[in-house]
Design a protein around this motif. Structure first.
Motif, mmCIF file in Angstrom:
data_model
loop_
_atom_site.group_PDB
_atom_site.id
_atom_site.type_symbol
_atom_site.label_atom_id
_atom_site.label_comp_id
_atom_site.label_asym_id
_atom_site.label_seq_id
_atom_site.Cartn_x
_atom_site.Cartn_y
_atom_site.Cartn_z
ATOM 1 N N GLN A 126 0.533 -1.329 0.256
ATOM 2 C CA GLN A 126 -0.444 -0.179 -0.315
ATOM 3 C C GLN A 126 0.753 0.863 0.063
ATOM 4 O O GLN A 126 1.856 1.237 0.335
ATOM 5 C CB GLN A 126 -0.692 0.061 1.166
ATOM 6 C CG GLN A 126 -1.854 -1.103 1.115
ATOM 7 C CD GLN A 126 -2.935 -1.094 2.423
ATOM 8 O OE1 GLN A 126 -2.439 -0.398 3.193
ATOM 9 N NE2 GLN A 126 -3.484 -2.104 2.523
ATOM 10 N N SER A 127 0.246 2.562 -0.677
ATOM 11 C CA SER A 127 0.983 3.504 -0.613
ATOM 12 C C SER A 127 1.148 4.239 0.165
ATOM 13 O O SER A 127 1.611 4.854 0.846
ATOM 14 C CB SER A 127 0.995 4.562 -1.699
ATOM 15 O OG SER A 127 -1.060 4.650 -1.604
ATOM 16 N N ASN A 128 -0.482 3.941 1.527
ATOM 17 C CA ASN A 128 0.158 5.130 2.417
ATOM 18 C C ASN A 128 -1.232 4.032 3.470
ATOM 19 O O ASN A 128 -2.031 3.499 4.054
ATOM 20 C CB ASN A 128 -1.277 5.569 2.840
ATOM 21 C CG ASN A 128 -0.370 7.164 2.009
ATOM 22 O OD1 ASN A 128 0.694 7.728 2.338
ATOM 23 N ND2 ASN A 128 -1.186 7.600 1.066
#
Length: 390
Positions: free
Chosen positions: A54-56
């Motif tokens: 996940q990016s965040n």
């Protein structure tokens, strides 16, 4: 019917993988099938891989001030003191973190080492490892993940401070998967690092070696590969300024260096590991005060407008990437903040050498609460019956 059940099971896994770790921990109490699914090592690994992709991801900021605590990242609010096993047994130094696991060291308890997961509240006490000699020595530690074997490892390096004697060094590596220590080859040449905890990049732990050469302070980067238990020397960038000190760190999976002199602090990053030519200077920060050096980068802010950094004065600051202005970050009421880490939430269950005692204690507390609720409920029913009879 079997195909329907398989489809239902696969769908359930896909749904669960979209949830963060803390709600899934609560889902385990819904039914036995959910409990065994979420607790399985296979699902734990799938969920960890999904979280890392996940990016965040759901991040927590872990720090000591002076007690080990966590807060929301990057607002630094909703502070919670972590109920770690060292909480009532002295200071817990954070050697490092990896995939949300914390490696804690207690100097007051004969260098007891623990792996601790704040999300699942489980821990693993490493087998006791005696010192090989009573002579004066110095420590270097490191904690990380070896990708090929999917194993978490802790490294303890002892080096003699004495100029003479049979003992020179001892390198011991602990494997969580094997739950045992093995001895690695000795240190090929002595090294001294101001920061005793190694920085993990590309499956290798790194320390900055400080030494004197012709009355001039010099530096080199020493690496220890977790895959084959061997030491390497990592090429460093060419600096133009006169150095005061050099510190290493990791930024978005890349090895980085804090290059400090009296006027500026430069942040360098090794974009391609093992390629000396890929060293690049990201930022040049003017010193706002003498001897206030950058120790290591913590992480970019979620909007990537700031970079959070640890100072040598035990303070957390934010660097505005547009103006290059540094500002203090107030994390808690305590004026100092150290052992800073950014961790993800995960489902890893650490079992053994004390974890069962913690689980038993938590289970006992839950059973007591249930008994108290039943007792209160029973007393209420008796009271209602007495009122009706009267």
């Amino acid at each position: 019917m079997t195909e329907f059940m398989d489809l239902h099971f696969d769908l359930l896994i896909n749904i669960f993988l979209r949830w963060s770790a803390k709600p899934l921990m609560q889902f385990k109490s819904v039914c036995k099938s959910w409990y065994y699914l979420i607790s399985s090592p296979q699902f734990t690994e799938l969920h960890l891989d999904q979280t890392l992709a996940q990016s965040n991801p759901n991040l927590r900021f872990v720090f000591s001030a002076p007690h080990l605590s966590s807060a929301e990242f990057d607002t630094f609010d909703r502070i919670t003191e972590l109920d770690n096993p060292f909480r009532s047994q002295g200071f817990a130094h954070v050697v490092g973190s990896c995939h949300g696991l914390l490696c804690l060291c207690n100097y007051d308890l004969h260098l007891t080492i623990l792996l601790y997961n704040p999300t699942t509240r489980t821990y693993k006490k490493l087998p006791f490892l005696p010192k090989p000699s009573s002579l004066s020595h110095r420590y270097s530690f490191g904690f990380g993940y070896e990708k090929e074997s999917r194993d978490y490892k802790f490294v303890r390096i002892l080096q003699s401070n004495e100029g003479t004697g049979p003992f020179k060094s001892q390198v011991m590596v602990y494997s969580l998967k094997m739950d045992s220590w093995v001895r690695a080859p000795d240190v090929p040449s002595p090294f001294f690092s101001y920061r005793e905890d190694g920085v993990l990049v590309n499956g290798t732990l790194h320390w900055v070696h400080e030494f004197m050469h012709k009355d001039e302070k010099r530096y080199s980067i020493v690496g220890f590969c977790l895959g084959n238990n061997s030491f390497i020397e990592v090429p460093q960038p060419k600096f133009e300024e006169q150095l005061i000190n050099l510190r290493d760190g990791v930024l978005e999976g890349c090895l980085c260096l804090m290059v400090n002199d009296l006027e500026y602090s430069d942040i360098w990053v090794l974009k391609e590991y093992g390629v000396a030519e890929s060293w690049a200077r990201l930022f040049k920060v003017k010193q706002s005060q003498q001897l206030m050096f950058l120790e290591w980068p913590i992480a970019y802010s979620l909007n990537r407008q700031k970079l959070f950094l640890q100072l040598n004065t035990w303070r957390v600051v934010s660097l505005d990437l547009q103006t290059m202005v540094i500002k203090d970050v107030k994390v808690c009421d305590f004026p100092r903040c150290f052992d800073t880490q950014v961790c993800i939430e995960n489902l890893i269950m650490l079992k053994g050498s004390g974890s069962e005692a913690l689980d038993h204690q938590q289970g006992t507390k839950k059973r007591r609460r249930r008994r108290r609720r039943k007792h209160v409920h029973r007393r209420r029913n008796i009271s209602v019956d007495e009122n009706l009879e009267s």
